[in-house]
Design a protein around this motif. Sequence first.
Motif, PDB file in Angstrom:
ATOM      1  N   GLY A   9       5.028 -83.062 -84.522  1.00 55.37           N
ATOM      2  CA  GLY A   9       5.653 -82.742 -83.234  1.00 55.37           C
ATOM      3  C   GLY A   9       5.408 -83.819 -82.220  1.00 55.37           C
ATOM      4  O   GLY A   9       4.958 -84.921 -82.545  1.00 55.37           O
ATOM      5  N   LEU A  10       5.696 -83.486 -80.981  1.00 50.40           N
ATOM      6  CA  LEU A  10       5.513 -84.395 -79.856  1.00 50.40           C
ATOM      7  C   LEU A  10       4.230 -84.022 -79.126  1.00 50.40           C
ATOM      8  O   LEU A  10       4.027 -82.841 -78.790  1.00 50.40           O
ATOM      9  CB  LEU A  10       6.710 -84.293 -78.909  1.00 50.40           C
ATOM     10  N   GLN A  12       1.093 -85.625 -76.225  1.00 50.90           N
ATOM     11  CA  GLN A  12       0.707 -86.673 -75.283  1.00 50.90           C
ATOM     12  C   GLN A  12      -0.498 -87.447 -75.811  1.00 50.90           C
ATOM     13  O   GLN A  12      -1.280 -86.922 -76.612  1.00 50.90           O
ATOM     14  CB  GLN A  12       0.369 -86.050 -73.934  1.00 50.90           C
ATOM     15  N   THR A  90       2.081 -92.800 -83.711  1.00 52.28           N
ATOM     16  CA  THR A  90       3.444 -92.330 -83.915  1.00 52.28           C
ATOM     17  C   THR A  90       3.977 -92.825 -85.256  1.00 52.28           C
ATOM     18  O   THR A  90       3.971 -94.025 -85.531  1.00 52.28           O
ATOM     19  CB  THR A  90       4.351 -92.821 -82.787  1.00 52.28           C
ATOM     20  N   GLN A 114       7.303 -85.697 -88.790  1.00 56.57           N
ATOM     21  CA  GLN A 114       7.291 -86.676 -87.704  1.00 56.57           C
ATOM     22  C   GLN A 114       6.211 -86.328 -86.686  1.00 56.57           C
ATOM     23  O   GLN A 114       6.144 -85.193 -86.194  1.00 56.57           O
ATOM     24  CB  GLN A 114       8.653 -86.718 -87.017  1.00 56.57           C
ATOM     25  N   THR A 116       5.033 -87.775 -83.008  1.00 54.52           N
ATOM     26  CA  THR A 116       5.373 -88.664 -81.910  1.00 54.52           C
ATOM     27  C   THR A 116       4.355 -88.495 -80.794  1.00 54.52           C
ATOM     28  O   THR A 116       4.182 -87.384 -80.274  1.00 54.52           O
ATOM     29  CB  THR A 116       6.786 -88.379 -81.377  1.00 54.52           C
ATOM     30  N   SER A 118       3.566 -89.616 -77.128  1.00 51.56           N
ATOM     31  CA  SER A 118       4.256 -90.206 -75.988  1.00 51.56           C
ATOM     32  C   SER A 118       3.883 -89.476 -74.714  1.00 51.56           C
ATOM     33  O   SER A 118       3.669 -88.261 -74.718  1.00 51.56           O
ATOM     34  CB  SER A 118       5.773 -90.140 -76.198  1.00 51.56           C
TER      35      SER A 118
END
Length: 119
Positions: A9-10, A12, A90, A114, A116, A118
């Motif tokens: 996932g995404l 920080q 990432t 995936q 990531t 960011s």
Amino acid sequence: VQLVESGGGLVQPGGSLRLSCAASGFTFSRSGMSWYRQAPGKEREFVATITSTGGSTNYADSVKGRFTISRNNAENTVYLQMNNLKLEDTAVYYCKTVRFGLGSRTDYWGQGTQVTVSS
């Protein structure tokens, strides 16, 4: 042999994720398992590995002290706990196992998940 990753996932920078890889079609409890990753434009690279019993692990220098590989042989699952994630983490993360036959070796990969990192 089937390997199915999940948990990406995404997140920080500084955050955490836990990846899972569900295995089937082979005797999981007798198999070493590994995690690899591939960032855009880069070659796939080793991340971590664990022996069949979980008694020994090894990590890439880039993730030592931040990532932990573990397994649950009762559930045929290997995990990758990722803490203090950095932008450079990432990538698509893959689990892998190797099957040896008479004079042969076959690497099996999952489809990847995936991750990531960011802000």
